[in-house]
Design an enzyme around this catalytic site. Sequence first.
Site, PDB file in Angstrom:
ATOM      1  N   HIS A 100       0.860  -1.197   0.000  1.00  0.00           N
ATOM      2  CA  HIS A 100       0.000   0.000   0.000  1.00  0.00           C
ATOM      3  C   HIS A 100       0.891   1.239   0.000  1.00  0.00           C
ATOM      4  O   HIS A 100       1.940   1.260   0.651  1.00  0.00           O
ATOM      5  CB  HIS A 100      -0.901  -0.023   1.234  1.00  0.00           C
ATOM      6  CG  HIS A 100      -1.979   1.009   1.174  1.00  0.00           C
ATOM      7  ND1 HIS A 100      -1.737   2.335   1.452  1.00  0.00           N
ATOM      8  CD2 HIS A 100      -3.285   0.920   0.827  1.00  0.00           C
ATOM      9  CE1 HIS A 100      -2.868   3.016   1.293  1.00  0.00           C
ATOM     10  NE2 HIS A 100      -3.820   2.179   0.910  1.00  0.00           N
ATOM     11  N   GLU A 111      -3.717   1.743  -7.498  1.00  0.00           N
ATOM     12  CA  GLU A 111      -4.103   2.873  -6.657  1.00  0.00           C
ATOM     13  C   GLU A 111      -3.152   4.036  -6.918  1.00  0.00           C
ATOM     14  O   GLU A 111      -2.091   4.144  -6.274  1.00  0.00           O
ATOM     15  CB  GLU A 111      -3.991   2.492  -5.179  1.00  0.00           C
ATOM     16  CG  GLU A 111      -4.909   1.366  -4.758  1.00  0.00           C
ATOM     17  CD  GLU A 111      -5.268   1.477  -3.291  1.00  0.00           C
ATOM     18  OE1 GLU A 111      -6.440   1.630  -2.997  1.00  0.00           O
ATOM     19  OE2 GLU A 111      -4.352   1.449  -2.448  1.00  0.00           O
TER      20      GLU A 111
HETATM   21  C1  PEP Z   1      -6.700   3.262   0.106  1.00  0.00           C
HETATM   22  O1  PEP Z   1      -6.140   3.724   1.089  1.00  0.00           O
HETATM   23  O2  PEP Z   1      -6.428   2.135  -0.328  1.00  0.00           O
HETATM   24  C2  PEP Z   1      -7.712   4.098  -0.525  1.00  0.00           C
HETATM   25  C3  PEP Z   1      -8.079   3.816  -1.747  1.00  0.00           C
HETATM   26  O3  PEP Z   1      -8.170   5.131   0.226  1.00  0.00           O
HETATM   27  P1  PEP Z   1      -9.347   6.149  -0.176  1.00  0.00           P
HETATM   28  O4  PEP Z   1     -10.516   5.323  -0.678  1.00  0.00           O
HETATM   29  O5  PEP Z   1      -9.681   6.863   1.099  1.00  0.00           O
HETATM   30  O6  PEP Z   1      -8.815   7.029  -1.235  1.00  0.00           O
END
Ligand code: PEP
Length: 265
Positions: A97, A169
């Site tokens: 992450h 992400e």
């Molecule tokens: C995450 O931390 O994996 C994430 C996607 O956070 P958020 O949905 O708050 O952007």
Amino acid sequence: MSLTKPTLVIGNWKMHLNVQEASLLVHRLGKHIKPHRDVEVVLAPSLLALQPVSLEIDRRKFRLAAQNAFYKDEGAYTGEVSFTMLRELAHYVLIGHSERRIYFGETLENVRDKVQAAVRNEITPVLCVGETKQERSDGQTRRVIHDQLTTAIMPLTSEEVEQMVVAYEPVWAISTFGHELAKPGEIEKVFRLIRSEIKELYGSNAAENVRVIYGGSVDDQLAGGYLELDDCDGVLVGAASLNYKQFSGIVDSAYRLEHRSEKKP
Ligand code: PEP
């Protein structure tokens, strides 16, 4: 979206909610979420809440994920918890992450070792990859995704890659880092890149069967749009997963879309 695998909706509670608060959220989610054959709902509480939550969840509705673990199975590593210790508790584990890479200095090699340890302990890795705002504006997105992905999966067999989950992400889209909304075309481009890198290394089966999901400020209003993207097998949700109405709304969107795709000829 895959017609054969259930859509994955993962809630990452990060370092929020003590054991009592976690229990209350599980209770509320349990009331609002029905068991769906086509949607797999995964909760990732803090390590401390994982065990009590495991006793409280309805297993027809929820699975659990750990947010992190250490790559050694056992030993003198003060303060750490191993994948071996988590294997009875968690089906999934988040690895790489961006908060761990950025705040805790996790390197490509640390992430690779954790992916290997998860697989060794029969916990499915959810490998998070994504470029920072600076890397994106420097035109480095492809290189960053390539490096993060290929280093992490290099020691695995094609069957192991096939079973794992890759979460794209973009750091600039995560609510706590940037909250900028990613455009569908931008996400689809990276999804294609992830599958083509896997195809090159492990062949078509692995590339088609690996689940690729999206994370970055997903809420109940936006979830449908992301889940509809070509090749999107689910979403990883941070902030909105702490709100039972929002999170169950996201699960409902996933269910509606799966239901719709079942009816396609
Ligand atoms: C995450 O931390 O994996 C994430 C996607 O956070 P958020 O949905 O708050 O952007």
